[in-house]
Design a protein around this motif. Structure first.
Motif, PDB file in Angstrom:
ATOM      1  N   GLY A 207      81.480  -0.851  58.668  1.00  0.00           N
ATOM      2  CA  GLY A 207      82.460  -0.427  57.678  1.00  0.00           C
ATOM      3  C   GLY A 207      82.163  -0.921  56.287  1.00  0.00           C
ATOM      4  N   THR A 402      86.161   1.486  54.359  1.00  0.00           N
ATOM      5  CA  THR A 402      85.504   1.768  53.078  1.00  0.00           C
ATOM      6  C   THR A 402      85.970   0.767  52.044  1.00  0.00           C
ATOM      7  OG1 THR A 402      85.436   4.136  53.582  1.00  0.00           O
ATOM      8  CG2 THR A 402      85.125   3.501  51.288  1.00  0.00           C
ATOM      9  N   LEU A 438      91.331   6.622  51.764  1.00  0.00           N
ATOM     10  CA  LEU A 438      90.184   5.957  52.398  1.00  0.00           C
ATOM     11  C   LEU A 438      90.624   4.802  53.283  1.00  0.00           C
ATOM     12  CD1 LEU A 438      87.754   5.854  49.332  1.00  0.00           C
ATOM     13  CD2 LEU A 438      87.640   7.406  51.292  1.00  0.00           C
ATOM     14  N   SER A 441      90.906   5.081  57.164  1.00  0.00           N
ATOM     15  CA  SER A 441      89.740   4.790  58.004  1.00  0.00           C
ATOM     16  C   SER A 441      89.595   3.276  58.091  1.00  0.00           C
ATOM     17  CB  SER A 441      88.483   5.413  57.390  1.00  0.00           C
ATOM     18  OG  SER A 441      87.340   5.081  58.130  1.00  0.00           O
ATOM     19  N   ASN A 481      84.957   1.728  64.259  1.00  0.00           N
ATOM     20  CA  ASN A 481      85.183   2.318  62.945  1.00  0.00           C
ATOM     21  C   ASN A 481      85.834   3.672  63.176  1.00  0.00           C
ATOM     22  OD1 ASN A 481      84.863   3.681  60.427  1.00  0.00           O
ATOM     23  ND2 ASN A 481      83.179   2.312  59.908  1.00  0.00           N
ATOM     24  N   THR A 482      87.065   3.822  62.681  1.00  0.00           N
ATOM     25  CA  THR A 482      87.807   5.058  62.932  1.00  0.00           C
ATOM     26  C   THR A 482      87.820   5.943  61.694  1.00  0.00           C
ATOM     27  OG1 THR A 482      89.907   4.037  62.281  1.00  0.00           O
ATOM     28  CG2 THR A 482      89.283   3.904  64.609  1.00  0.00           C
ATOM     29  N   GLN A 483      87.789   7.250  61.929  1.00  0.00           N
ATOM     30  CA  GLN A 483      87.902   8.241  60.856  1.00  0.00           C
ATOM     31  C   GLN A 483      88.954   9.275  61.247  1.00  0.00           C
ATOM     32  OE1 GLN A 483      84.468   8.343  62.458  1.00  0.00           O
ATOM     33  NE2 GLN A 483      84.207   6.325  61.531  1.00  0.00           N
ATOM     34  N   SER A 485      92.055  12.057  60.927  1.00  0.00           N
ATOM     35  CA  SER A 485      92.239  13.233  60.068  1.00  0.00           C
ATOM     36  C   SER A 485      93.143  12.933  58.886  1.00  0.00           C
ATOM     37  CB  SER A 485      92.820  14.382  60.891  1.00  0.00           C
ATOM     38  OG  SER A 485      94.072  14.000  61.466  1.00  0.00           O
ATOM     39  N   MET A 487      92.878  10.838  56.703  1.00  0.00           N
ATOM     40  CA  MET A 487      92.161  10.395  55.506  1.00  0.00           C
ATOM     41  C   MET A 487      91.755  11.579  54.621  1.00  0.00           C
ATOM     42  SD  MET A 487      88.514   9.274  57.257  1.00  0.00           S
ATOM     43  CE  MET A 487      87.751   8.863  55.698  1.00  0.00           C
ATOM     44  N   TYR A 488      92.086  12.806  55.085  1.00  0.00           N
ATOM     45  CA  TYR A 488      91.715  13.999  54.332  1.00  0.00           C
ATOM     46  C   TYR A 488      92.957  14.671  53.740  1.00  0.00           C
ATOM     47  CZ  TYR A 488      87.474  13.256  57.054  1.00  0.00           C
ATOM     48  OH  TYR A 488      86.373  12.691  57.628  1.00  0.00           O
ATOM     49  N   SER A 499      89.131  14.151  64.022  1.00  0.00           N
ATOM     50  CA  SER A 499      89.141  12.692  64.021  1.00  0.00           C
ATOM     51  C   SER A 499      87.999  12.152  64.864  1.00  0.00           C
ATOM     52  CB  SER A 499      90.478  12.162  64.557  1.00  0.00           C
ATOM     53  OG  SER A 499      91.551  12.595  63.747  1.00  0.00           O
ATOM     54  N   ASN A 554      95.988  11.513  66.746  1.00  0.00           N
ATOM     55  CA  ASN A 554      95.364  10.345  66.130  1.00  0.00           C
ATOM     56  C   ASN A 554      95.792   9.054  66.806  1.00  0.00           C
ATOM     57  OD1 ASN A 554      93.707  11.453  64.095  1.00  0.00           O
ATOM     58  ND2 ASN A 554      95.503  11.850  62.810  1.00  0.00           N
TER      59      ASN A 554
END
Length: 985
Positions: A207, A402, A438, A441, A481-483, A485, A487-488, A499, A554
């Protein structure tokens, strides 16, 4: 009659005398209780020996410095402690005797330092060993053990990777020996157990951290009694293949023979960014943007230029550094311990918990908890001894995936507000990407680490001892490390089906057994010590890296089984086996002439057949010339010693199975079977890196060691470098892991100065200064010109260089930066014209520490300084939609909105030119500690209040952020203030 009266009067006097005398004699011979405390100029002293002269009656001071003893008025109490002048005090009729012991320069040379497999008197050591004690460690509000060494040890360069909680540190002992970035870590030994410093986790999951997770975060500074750094061959050769980059010996705290002592230490603090960049305000920024479009001949601003075409307010200003990384982190720490025991058995049990938040807008937390236990036992006949210690640490770290530092410095100052009127994230009609998104995440890390050690020894003869050291370590790491949805931008209509999560699980277990036999013999004025031992070690590392993509919700993102697409990117097990035999012989004649010989034969599973074993050794010698009759008794020189050493150590930090044919799963299916693909070729010649070390040093004490100077010169050469040897593309492989006949040299000078400026009962002042000069040079590299490193290294230069263009100036006619055309071909190209050499290694570094004490008040502060150069802050092409330093608005620079390719190319060449270099030297008030011991009527309770600060002030000409920090765009070290209270009962 007169004579009769006189005789009668004299007789009465005699009778009176004889009647009182027995009572007086009886009173003088009757023992009574005496109490008191023993201290030095820094505080109370536990463990001081108090003996009644010419008797067997004795006691020692407890953890609070207190003591109790019964003595007669005619007795004399003898107070003695290693490193202090012995004091003799006649009891008389006193019932309370408080004593302040003074440092004894001569006795300080008798203090023993830890050299790993053996201990040696400071006076008689032949190797180079630096030390930091718990007194210095406790004054620093840090969570990583490496941080406590910064600025306090000559030859030890420490830099911080990140200011984020759980961030790692880099350490170099006497320079960089290996061409591989991951081959310069020292060997860590905790209570005799080797501790792997190899990173855990993965760059895909780390990260916001610029480097992978370091296991050294698991070591709790509060549990450490001392740290010794072994630097030269004499000190490190006994560790053989693992000592090329120095050895860090960590000794944890032990119990003491005394009554039960409880201690509680609680502190709370705050932390913030040390320095913000001076960036353009809205007016300066918009003026730059307008000029850039004008330079490009654009009169109508494009639709996407929201910052200047009127879409965003032209009057709005936000200090994004303040908004995104300007918060205040909170730090809370609690430490508790209980210790005690008897003459034969001592114990210590302690626990610690620490909680840190971040400077980011969202609540992120890093929690570390640790437990430490030690027990020492000695048999009644003193022949058998058992020492046991165990440490357990649990870390839970939740951080943003991030780092917002980069965006806080580049975002337009008139960008929209973070939240809309409803308190939701503001996307301003999809004209920007809200930076707070950001933070959705996240990086999660859970690490559990256990380390245990037992040492059993038995004296089969008075001068012959059998000893076995047993150790076990177990580390478990799970980071993700999660991403999601979220975050958009919601306007994109993306759901949880996009996700994703990346997950890395690492486990590392190891055991070590080291049987040893020690002997010592006195031969007249000579003394001989011998050591023979073996090492058996095994380490198993398991790694599983997997990822998942597409979740129905999520809330299920941490359950990879719920992902629509799942992948196992890496699953492996690495086994490292290590065996060795080592020996040491020390000859000491009359404490004047000392010879030390060490050797080790190592075997490692990391090397190819026939290359698995190698020999390492060293010879050290010392002459204590102050013991010569000619110099004894002089009032100026109190101690003098010349010492030198030469030897070889090795380096096997290359990972496992590097010499073997290695295959990984291709991920492709053929006829229902997943195939394999080769990634590494077999090389049977794969062998050790070797480091040859030479040192010569002078140690001198003046005026009873009130001034003590150490100066050392060293020359280290690392050969047989383990690097990737380039292969033709037709082989299907880019490199072959192997040994290259390249030689890296580190030479340097180190100076340390310790002075006792004032040594009074009420007021004392001591100073410690160190400075190091290291020169790194690549002496040889066969085939460098045709290797992938042709534009990285230069023979005769440091391995830490960059090749740069030479900047010749700004041409106002072309509105471009100009550079030297080295080969005069009319073109500026990277390979031909980047010939200016810039050395990024520090020219020198060091520290200045002062300790002042007035009665119960003590002030300690440390200045850390470095002479170096570094690149300035260059966020992007001036004129594009990237904020710049405020000074850019006052400079004649080529601005472009992004339409002028020549300006863009010139800008990036400028960033790779000598014009981009800045003086990044600094002097930093690294640490301040102020303590006050509250005078209490009760002797059983001690209360200390303290204030501690870290990274308080920085003096530097560098204008591009923190001069110490090496990673642009990541959170720099933080300024920390803590206050606390320590109670001892």
């Amino acid at each position: 009659m007169k004579n009769f009266l006189f005789s009668r009067h004299r007789l009465e006097i005699f009778c009176l005398i004889f009647s009182v005398l027995p009572l007086t004699i009886q009173a003088q011979s009757q023992p009574h209780k005496i109490t008191g405390t023993v201290s030095d100029n820094s505080g109370v002293l536990p463990g001081v020996s108090i003996i009644i002269k010419n008797s067997q009656t004795a006691t020692i001071s407890n953890g609070n410095g207190g003591y109790t003893i019964e003595a007669k008025p005619t007795d004399t109490l003898v107070f003695s402690f290693i490193g202090y002048k012995t004091q003799y005090i006649t009891v008389n009729n006193q019932t309370k005797i408080n004593v302040i012991l003074q440092d004894d320069a001569t006795q300080l040379q008798e203090v023993k330092v830890n050299a790993g497999y053996y201990s040696v008197k400071e006076k008689e050591r032949t190797g180079s060993i630096a030390k930091v004690s718990s007194k210095d460690i406790e004054k620093q509000p840090v969570t990583n053990v490496i941080a406590v060494m910064q600025g306090r040890m000559a030859g030890v360069e420490v830099t911080q990777d990140s200011g984020a909680p759980g961030g790692a540190f880099q350490i170099k002992i006497r320079g960089q020996n290996s061409l591989r970035a991951d081959g310069n870590q020292p060997l860590y030994i905790i209570d005799g157990v080797s501790y792997s410093s190899e990173t855990i986790g993965s760059l895909n999951t780390s990260g916001m951290m610029p480097t992978m997770t370091s296991p050294l975060n698991s070591i709790n500074p509060s549990d450490i009694e001392s740290i010794e750094i072994l630097k030269d061959a004499d000190a490190t050769a006994i560790y053989g293949s693992r000592g090329a980059n120095g050895v860090v010996l960590i000794t944890t705290k032990k119990g003491k023979s005394d009554k039960t002592v409880f201690s509680v230490n609680a502190s709370t603090g705050v932390a913030s960014v040390t320095k913000k960049l001076d960036l353009m305000n809205t007016q300066e920024y918009l003026a730059m943007r307008a000029q850039a479009f004008a330079n490009d001949g654009i009169t109508t601003y494009p639709d996407y230029a929201y910052d200047i075409n009127g879409t965003w307010s032209q009057d709005r200003y936000t200090d994004w550094q303040e908004e995104l990384i300007g918060g205040t982190a909170e730090i809370n720490n609690l430490q508790a311990s209980v210790s005690g025991g008897s003459k034969n058995t001592q114990y210590l049990l302690s626990g610690n918990t620490r909680l840190e938040t971040t400077v980011y807008p969202k609540a992120f937390k890093y929690r570390k908890s640790a437990a430490h236990f030690s027990m020492n036992h000695t048999a009644d006949n003193n022949r058998f001894k058992l020492n046991f210690s165990a440490n357990y640490t649990a870390q839970n770290n939740n951080q943003p995936a991030t780092d917002l530092t980069a965006v806080s410095r580049t975002l337009a100052p008139n960008a929209p507000a973070l939240y809309d009127a409803n308190g939701s994230l503001n996307w301003e009609n999809s004209t920007w990407d809200n930076p707070l998104a950001l933070l959705e995440s996240e990086f999660f890390s859970k690490i559990k680490d256990f380390n245990a050690n037992a040492v059993l020894s038995y004296n089969i003869l008075p001068n012959l001892q059998l000893k076995t050291s047993l150790g076990y370590t177990d580390l478990r790491s799970n980071e993700s490390n999660t991403q999601p949805s979220t975050m958009y931008n919601p306007a994109y209509g993306l759901g949880s089906e996009i996700s994703g999560i990346s997950n890395n699980i690492t486990s590392r277990t190891s055991w070590i057994a080291e049987p040893q036999i020690n002997g010592n013999w006195n031969l007249g004025k000579a003394k001989v010590e011998a050591l023979l031992g073996t090492t058996f070690q095994s380490q198993i590392t398991n790694r599983l890296f997997q990822s998942g993509f597409g979740f129905s919700s999520n809330s299920l993102i941490h359950d990879i089984a719920s992902a629509n697409l799942k992948a196992i990117d890496l699953s492996d097990e690495a086994v490292y086996n290590y065996q060795a035999v080592f020996a040491r012989i020390n000859y000491n004649y009359d404490s004047r002439y000392i010879l030390n010989i060490t050797g080790r034969r190592d075997g490692s599973s990391r090397f190819g057949p026939g290359k698995q074993f190698a020999n390492f050794g060293a010879v050290g010698a010392a002459w204590v010339f102050s013991e010569e009759k000619l110099l004894q008794g002089n009032s100026i020189l109190s101690f003098g010693k010349l010492r030198t050493s030469y030897g070889t150590t090795g380096n096997d930090q290359i990972g496992d199975y590097q010499f073997l044919d290695t295959y990984v799963s291709s991920g492709n299916t053929y006829q229902g079977t997943i195939g394999l693909q080769p990634i590494r070729l077999f090389n049977p010649e794969f062998g050790w890196e070797t480091n040859k070390k030479f040192e010569a040093a002078l140690e001198a004490g003046f005026f009873q060691d009130r001034i003590f100077l150490t100066s050392a010169y060293y020359n280290n050469r690392s050969t047989n470098q383990l690097v990737g040897i380039p292969l033709p593309g037709t082989t299907g492989f880019q490199t072959l892991q192997g040994n290259l006949d390249a030689t890296v040299q580190n030479t340097g000078l180190e100076f340390t100065l310790a002075s006792k400026n004032i040594a009074g009962n009420d007021f004392s002042w001591t100073t410690n200064f160190n400075i190091s000069f290291n020169r790194n040079k690549l002496l040889s590299y066969p085939g460098l010109e045709t290797s992938p490193y042709a534009n990285t290294y230069v023979v005769g230069q440091s391995v830490n260089i960059v090749k740069l263009y030479h900047y010749t100036g700004f041409n106002p006619l072309t509105n471009l930066y100009e550079f030297e055309d080295v080969n005069n071909d009319g073109q500026i190209t990277s390979l031909a014209d980047r010939q200016t050499i810039a050395n990024l290694s520090p020219k020198y570094f060091g520290g200045l520490q002062n300790n002042l004490r007035y009665k119960n008040l003590q002030l300690d502060f440390l200045f850390h300084f470095v002479k170096q150069q570094s690149f300035g802050y260059m966020p992007g092409v001036p004129g594009t939609a990237v904020n710049q330093l405020s000074e850019v608005s006052h400079q004649q620079l080529p601005f472009t909105s992004g339409a002028n390719g020549e300006v863009i190319a010139a800008y990036y060449r400028y960033g790779l030119s000598d014009a981009a270099l800045q003086d990044a030297s600094f002097v930093r008030l690294k640490n301040v500690s102020l303590t006050y011991d509250i005078p209490l009527k009760t002797k059983d309770l001690k209360c200390q209040l303290y204030f501690q600060g870290q990274n308080l002030l920085t003096f530097t000409p560098y204008n591009s952020g923190d001069p110490e920090f090496k990673f642009s765009g990541y959170l720099p070290p933080l300024r920390v203030f803590t206050t606390g209270v320590k109670l001892t009962l």
